[in-house]
Design an enzyme around this catalytic site. Structure first.
Site, PDB file in Angstrom:
ATOM      1  N   GLU A  65       0.800  -1.107   0.050  1.00  0.00           N
ATOM      2  CA  GLU A  65       0.132   0.041  -0.005  1.00  0.00           C
ATOM      3  C   GLU A  65       1.105   1.277   0.183  1.00  0.00           C
ATOM      4  OE1 GLU A  65      -2.475   0.655   3.505  1.00  0.00           O
ATOM      5  OE2 GLU A  65      -3.650   1.718   2.509  1.00  0.00           O
ATOM      6  N   LYS A 139      -9.611   2.084  -2.724  1.00  0.00           N
ATOM      7  CA  LYS A 139     -10.068   1.621  -1.297  1.00  0.00           C
ATOM      8  C   LYS A 139     -11.297   2.235  -1.041  1.00  0.00           C
ATOM      9  CE  LYS A 139      -7.285   1.793   3.084  1.00  0.00           C
ATOM     10  NZ  LYS A 139      -6.227   2.373   3.873  1.00  0.00           N
ATOM     11  N   CYS A 180      -5.782  -2.670   2.443  1.00  0.00           N
ATOM     12  CA  CYS A 180      -5.706  -2.355   3.940  1.00  0.00           C
ATOM     13  C   CYS A 180      -6.714  -2.686   4.702  1.00  0.00           C
ATOM     14  CB  CYS A 180      -4.763  -1.126   4.072  1.00  0.00           C
ATOM     15  SG  CYS A 180      -3.719  -1.108   5.698  1.00  0.00           S
TER      16      CYS A 180
HETATM   17  N1  LIG Z   1      -3.845   1.352   7.534  1.00  0.00           N
HETATM   18  C1  LIG Z   1      -5.033   0.866   7.200  1.00  0.00           C
HETATM   19  O1  LIG Z   1      -5.622   0.992   6.179  1.00  0.00           O
HETATM   20  C2  LIG Z   1      -5.427  -0.226   8.341  1.00  0.00           C
HETATM   21  C3  LIG Z   1      -5.133  -0.484   9.680  1.00  0.00           C
HETATM   22  O2  LIG Z   1      -3.875  -0.093   9.770  1.00  0.00           O
HETATM   23  C4  LIG Z   1      -5.915  -1.113  10.374  1.00  0.00           C
HETATM   24  O3  LIG Z   1      -7.216  -1.567  10.014  1.00  0.00           O
HETATM   25  O4  LIG Z   1      -5.591  -1.154  11.638  1.00  0.00           O
END
Ligand SMILES: NC(=O)CC(=O)C(=O)O
Length: 307
Positions: A65, A139, A180
């Site tokens: 990401e 996302k 993520c």
């Molecule tokens: N960084 C993200 O998008 C998600 C994350 O770090 C978490 O759900 O904990």
């Protein structure tokens, strides 16, 4: 078809193009990259990692990401690229397109900040072996977290949420994409599984608070519930950065087993995926057939609205 599109197709979810992959084996490369504040350097660095992974036999490469920019609300507008315009307007995706066609590999290109009109998105691009953009996932679930004294990050201050699940047929199978925080929402993974995904790819940058507790747990849960492969790829940890990534890029098999993983340093994992195991696990433990569609249903709105 054995169900209306409104319902999760619980019992007959594999189309011909999906099932034709069921004896397919290949290597995946997970490039856990160090990310700096120098975009050109990040692109050159990712290029080298992809070339190295391909030289080791990877036919599918997954990046982290936000690999071309620091992960911060201040950086997103500065590093954002106009992916649809392409070329000079998107040097990061131009590099991915060039390499995927040169090396004849599929690239799930992690994510980069995307500018589209006056909006910014956190976007993953998938390139096929011909170098063409096959899919673009924005996302869907923005990461707004506030754990006082631990972590506060509000992606929605700068980013807009995508509104489309993304599943894509590639030369290495049918892949569902999430970024993520998207991994925390089981319905998305269930929809991908119901549409015949073999593999879910989640570029992700979990953090030092949630990473140790949730990162592997969520990957194993999505894989076990849906009896498919789950691959994740994080940036390497930089303790001098504003947002400290957990690392631990991982490949999980359809029985919830961790097949390959790492710690937080920069590295590339090369691991084997064998889709024949999917059929085996689903025969061993036929949860799809044993679901009680008479008691509960999942609604796939994208599919419903497309009919
Ligand atoms: N960084 C993200 O998008 C998600 C994350 O770090 C978490 O759900 O904990």
């Amino acid at each position: 078809m054995c169900h209306t599109p409104l319902m999760l197709p619980l019992k007959c979810n594999y189309s011909l193009s999906s099932s034709s992959f069921l004896s397919f084996q290949f290597k995946i490369g997970l490039c856990q990259l160090s990310v700096t504040s120098d975009k050109d350097k990040n692109i050159a660095h990712a290029r080298t990692a992809i070339q190295d992974a391909a030289a080791k036999g990877a036919k599918l490469i997954l990046l982290p990401e936000i690999w071309n920019s620091p992960y911060s609300n201040d950086s997103f507008p500065v590093y954002a690229e106009d992916i649809d315009a392409g070329g000079d307007a998107s040097p990061s995706t131009a590099m991915l397109s060039e390499l995927s066609s040169l090396l004849k590999i599929t690239i799930v290109g992690g994510s980069i900040p995307e500018r589209s009109g006056d909006r910014l998105y956190n976007t993953c691009c998938v390139f096929g072996t011909d170098g063409k953009l096959k899919a673009k996932h924005r996302k869907i679930h923005l990461f707004d977290i506030d754990i006082p004294g631990k972590i506060t990050f509000i992606e929605s201050l700068t980013l807009t949420a995508g509104d489309t699940p993304t599943i894509v047929d590639t030369e290495v199978g049918r892949i569902g994409i999430g970024i993520c925080y998207d991994i925390r929402f089981p319905e998305l993974a269930m929809i991908y599984a119901a549409r015949g995904a073999h593999l879910l790819c989640y570029p992700g940058a979990f953090n030092m608070t949630t990473g140790p507790l949730h990162w592997e747990l969520l990957q194993r849960a999505r894989a076990t519930d849906n009896q498919l492969y789950v691959a994740t790829c994080s940036p390497a940890r930089d303790t001098t950065g504003g947002y400290v990534a957990w690392g631990h890029s991982t490949l999980v098999g359809p029985f919830g087993e961790v097949l390959a993983t790492t710690e937080h340093e920069e590295t590339t994992i090369i691991a084997e995926i064998d889709y024949s195991i999917l059929e085996q696990r689903r025969t061993n433990l036929p949860v799809t057939k044993q679901r009680r569609g008479d008691l509960y249903q999942l609604v796939d709105l994208q599919r419903l609205n497309s009919n």
